[in-house]
Design an enzyme around this catalytic site. Structure first.
Site, PDB file in Angstrom:
ATOM      1  N   HIS A   1       1.016  -1.211   0.080  1.00 48.03           N
ATOM      2  CA  HIS A   1      -0.026  -0.175   0.008  1.00 48.03           C
ATOM      3  C   HIS A   1       0.720   1.338   0.123  1.00 48.03           C
ATOM      4  O   HIS A   1       2.039   0.993   0.264  1.00 48.03           O
ATOM      5  CB  HIS A   1      -0.773   0.058   1.236  1.00 48.03           C
ATOM      6  CG  HIS A   1       0.133   0.112   2.488  1.00 48.03           C
ATOM      7  ND1 HIS A   1       0.671  -0.899   3.083  1.00 48.03           N
ATOM      8  CD2 HIS A   1       0.338   1.172   3.193  1.00 48.03           C
ATOM      9  CE1 HIS A   1       1.239  -0.574   3.911  1.00 48.03           C
ATOM     10  NE2 HIS A   1       0.917   0.855   4.321  1.00 48.03           N
TER      11      HIS A   1
ATOM     12  N   THR B   1       0.449   4.768   2.094  1.00 48.35           N
ATOM     13  CA  THR B   1      -0.166   5.418   3.028  1.00 48.35           C
ATOM     14  C   THR B   1      -0.221   6.736   2.847  1.00 48.35           C
ATOM     15  O   THR B   1       0.545   7.305   2.166  1.00 48.35           O
ATOM     16  CB  THR B   1       0.659   5.241   4.423  1.00 48.35           C
ATOM     17  OG1 THR B   1       1.189   3.822   4.808  1.00 48.35           O
ATOM     18  CG2 THR B   1      -0.034   5.778   5.687  1.00 48.35           C
TER      19      THR B   1
ATOM     20  N   HIS C   1       4.930   7.012  -0.986  1.00 50.94           N
ATOM     21  CA  HIS C   1       6.042   5.597  -1.328  1.00 50.94           C
ATOM     22  C   HIS C   1       5.178   4.387  -0.923  1.00 50.94           C
ATOM     23  O   HIS C   1       4.311   4.256  -0.343  1.00 50.94           O
ATOM     24  CB  HIS C   1       7.337   5.726  -0.590  1.00 50.94           C
ATOM     25  CG  HIS C   1       6.972   5.532   0.932  1.00 50.94           C
ATOM     26  ND1 HIS C   1       6.658   6.682   1.519  1.00 50.94           N
ATOM     27  CD2 HIS C   1       7.014   4.394   1.870  1.00 50.94           C
ATOM     28  CE1 HIS C   1       6.399   6.036   2.893  1.00 50.94           C
ATOM     29  NE2 HIS C   1       6.443   4.837   2.804  1.00 50.94           N
TER      30      HIS C   1
ATOM     31  N   THR D   1       6.251   0.778   0.823  1.00 52.72           N
ATOM     32  CA  THR D   1       7.279  -0.009   1.603  1.00 52.72           C
ATOM     33  C   THR D   1       7.450  -1.433   1.049  1.00 52.72           C
ATOM     34  O   THR D   1       6.293  -2.077   0.996  1.00 52.72           O
ATOM     35  CB  THR D   1       7.062  -0.116   3.061  1.00 52.72           C
ATOM     36  OG1 THR D   1       6.977   1.327   3.652  1.00 52.72           O
ATOM     37  CG2 THR D   1       8.056  -0.902   3.820  1.00 52.72           C
TER      38      THR D   1
HETATM   39  P1  2AM Z   1       4.781   2.937   5.419  1.00 56.95           P
HETATM   40  O1  2AM Z   1       3.606   3.701   4.743  1.00 56.95           O
HETATM   41  O2  2AM Z   1       5.955   3.710   5.023  1.00 56.95           O
HETATM   42  O3  2AM Z   1       4.831   1.571   4.993  1.00 56.95           O
HETATM   43  C1  2AM Z   1       1.278   0.939   9.289  1.00 56.95           C
HETATM   44  O4  2AM Z   1       2.238   0.979  10.057  1.00 56.95           O
HETATM   45  C2  2AM Z   1       1.561   1.893   8.091  1.00 56.95           C
HETATM   46  O5  2AM Z   1       1.333   3.191   8.382  1.00 56.95           O
HETATM   47  C3  2AM Z   1       2.861   1.555   7.775  1.00 56.95           C
HETATM   48  O6  2AM Z   1       3.040   1.171   6.288  1.00 56.95           O
HETATM   49  C4  2AM Z   1       3.719   2.882   7.626  1.00 56.95           C
HETATM   50  O7  2AM Z   1       4.575   3.130   7.067  1.00 56.95           O
HETATM   51  C5  2AM Z   1       2.674   4.019   8.135  1.00 56.95           C
HETATM   52  N1  2AM Z   1       3.013   4.312   9.306  1.00 56.95           N
HETATM   53  C6  2AM Z   1       3.297   4.169  10.638  1.00 56.95           C
HETATM   54  N2  2AM Z   1       3.456   4.864  11.652  1.00 56.95           N
HETATM   55  C7  2AM Z   1       3.318   6.044  10.974  1.00 56.95           C
HETATM   56  C8  2AM Z   1       3.583   7.369  11.206  1.00 56.95           C
HETATM   57  N3  2AM Z   1       3.861   7.874  12.420  1.00 56.95           N
HETATM   58  N4  2AM Z   1       3.510   8.384  10.279  1.00 56.95           N
HETATM   59  C9  2AM Z   1       3.331   8.003   8.940  1.00 56.95           C
HETATM   60  N5  2AM Z   1       3.060   6.587   8.540  1.00 56.95           N
HETATM   61  C10 2AM Z   1       3.258   5.882   9.631  1.00 56.95           C
END
Ligand code: 2AM
Length: 427
Positions: A263, A265, A347, A349
């Site tokens: 995904h 985010t 992005h 991950t």
């Molecule tokens: P990602 O988008 O880089 O993969 C659940 O943890 C998802 O939300 C993950 O995929 C993660 O990063 C994103 N995520 C987790 N904590 C976050 C934060 N504090 N701020 C922004 N994105 C976060």
């Protein structure tokens, strides 16, 4: 009206449920058929999965699990019927109403046996890998909702939690006139009290369809293979990572933590614990785009001693879903601080090193972009099959893809609350 069409008036909900349990209920839940009971026309709202051609086409290719939620009479079943009509060939429907499952059934001890019928249909749909599964019920019981969300996730479906947008959706006087169960204002009010309209997910984002996720995983695999066969890359990278094994450094093994849900985010909400997430979750952009198809443009791949990621370049429509203020872990604004264009952090991950949280991937990307913006010249440049691989020091490498990749996604939320395993998201 026959007996099955005319439910008894639920004056006493418990007694009512007990009576209904004894009634032989005809199995009215059907696969790929229209809702059994014709409803008067209700404008249930503008939903992309009903009205946007592009989204309808994409959902026909995806695996989507619709959970309809709302108070009795709010217009859920109309949405259910419209979804059934739109996706006739590929749908499995589990509608509680035609089975005579009262909205008050959760108060009865026998609710399990009622839901067994709904669950049977859901299981059939999952087994047949139907493209669309719809569950129509009030879904005001948190436990039941969690069960369905987990079930959908375990079967690799994208979850859409849909609530009617009718004007009277939370007006008990109006609902009392409209609901087919003849529930009183008082009974509706009781249900309403336990009803939380917005379910805030762990995060919102664009979720890759299975086919696109497979392509992206192969792309990541190919990228790591390419890196592992490049001695100049390995020489620089190796000095920046800690490798405790006796064995020779193995980049595939090093990046063993792979997300189970690919995904991009948009907004991390932590189920509502993050400040300002309610503002985002109830925003016009989210309301209009929830359940809509988007094609994301992956323009670069990058690797650092912590993460592997794919850079996504957002278009104007996609930027509408990008949060205005994005917070870093330390609470500061990530993009504004770096003076990078809006949405630069977007992005996917692809992998993380042991002990590294996926949140790091976005921060790693921002750091690389910041170094580029500051005019830093790459320390090394290597020609590869994917394009020119550039090193920005301390094990940070990025390649702008000569052939950008388009990935098909649906905009939704990630809702499961299960403890994540190494392979699963939420870490
Ligand atoms: P990602 O988008 O880089 O993969 C659940 O943890 C998802 O939300 C993950 O995929 C993660 O990063 C994103 N995520 C987790 N904590 C976050 C934060 N504090 N701020 C922004 N994105 C976060």
């Amino acid at each position: 009206m026959g007996r099955e069409d005319q439910p008894p008036t639920p004056r006493d909900p418990v007694a009512f449920c007990n009576i209904r349990c004894r009634v032989q209920v005809k199995n009215l839940i059907t696969m790929g058929e229209k809702h059994s009971k014709p409803k008067p026309h209700v404008d249930c709202g503008n939903f992309p999965f009903l009205n946007d051609n592009n989204t309808v086409q994409l959902i026909k290719e995806a695996h989507t699990f619709f959970i309809l939620r709302g108070l009795p009479g709010s217009g859920k079943s109309t949405i259910g019927s419209k979804i059934s009509e739109t996706y006739q060939a590929s749908i499995a429907c589990a509608f509680a109403d035609p089975l005579g499952i009262s909205p008050m059934v959760e108060e009865a001890e026998s609710s399990d046996s009622w839901y067994a019928k709904v669950d049977e249909k859901i299981q059939e749909g999952l087994k047949e890998m139907r493209k669309v599964i719809v569950v129509d019920d009030n879904h005001h019981n948190a436990e039941r909702l969690t069960y369905l969300i987990d079930l959908a996730r375990d079967n690799d479906y994208i979850v859409l939690i849909v609530t009617p947008k009718t004007e009277w959706k939370d007006n008990c006087e109006m609902l009392a006139k409209k609901n087919q169960w003849k529930l009183s204002v008082k009974q509706l009010d009781t249900i309403k009290q336990g009803f939380q309209e917005h379910i805030i997910p762990y995060y919102f984002g664009w979720f890759l369809l299975r086919k696109s996720a497979k392509e992206m995983r192969e792309k990541a695999e190919g990228f790591l293979n390419l890196l592992s066969s490049n001695d100049e890359f390995l020489e620089e990278f190796r000095t920046n990572v800690q490798w405790h094994s006796e064995e020779e450094f193995n980049i595939q093994e090093y990046f063993q933590k792979r997300p189970s849900v690919l995904h991009c985010t948009t907004k991390f909400c932590g189920y509502g614990t993050v400040p300002d997430c309610e503002l985002y979750s109830s925003s016009k952009a989210v309301a209009e785009n929830y359940g809509k198809a988007f094609t994301l443009n992956v323009t670069a791949l990058f690797v650092t001693p912590r993460t592997v990621g794919a850079r996504v370049l957002l278009d104007t429509d996609q930027k509408l879903l990008w949060p205005r203020k994005e917070l870093c872990e330390d609470g500061s604004d990530s993009e504004e601080k770096t003076d990078l264009p809006f949405g630069s952090r977007s992005h996917i991950t692809l992998a993380c090193a042991p002990g590294v949280k996926s949140l790091q991937t976005g921060l790693d990307l921002l750091k690389i972009l910041k170094l580029m913006k500051a005019g830093n010249k790459p320390e090394q440049q290597l020609e590869t099959a994917e394009g020119l691989l550039c090193c920005y020091g301390e094990g940070r490498w990025i390649v702008d893809l000569t052939k950008p990749v388009e990935v098909k996604t649906l905009f939704s939320g990630f809702y499961p609350k299960k403890k994540p395993t190494t392979e699963s998201e939420g870490n």
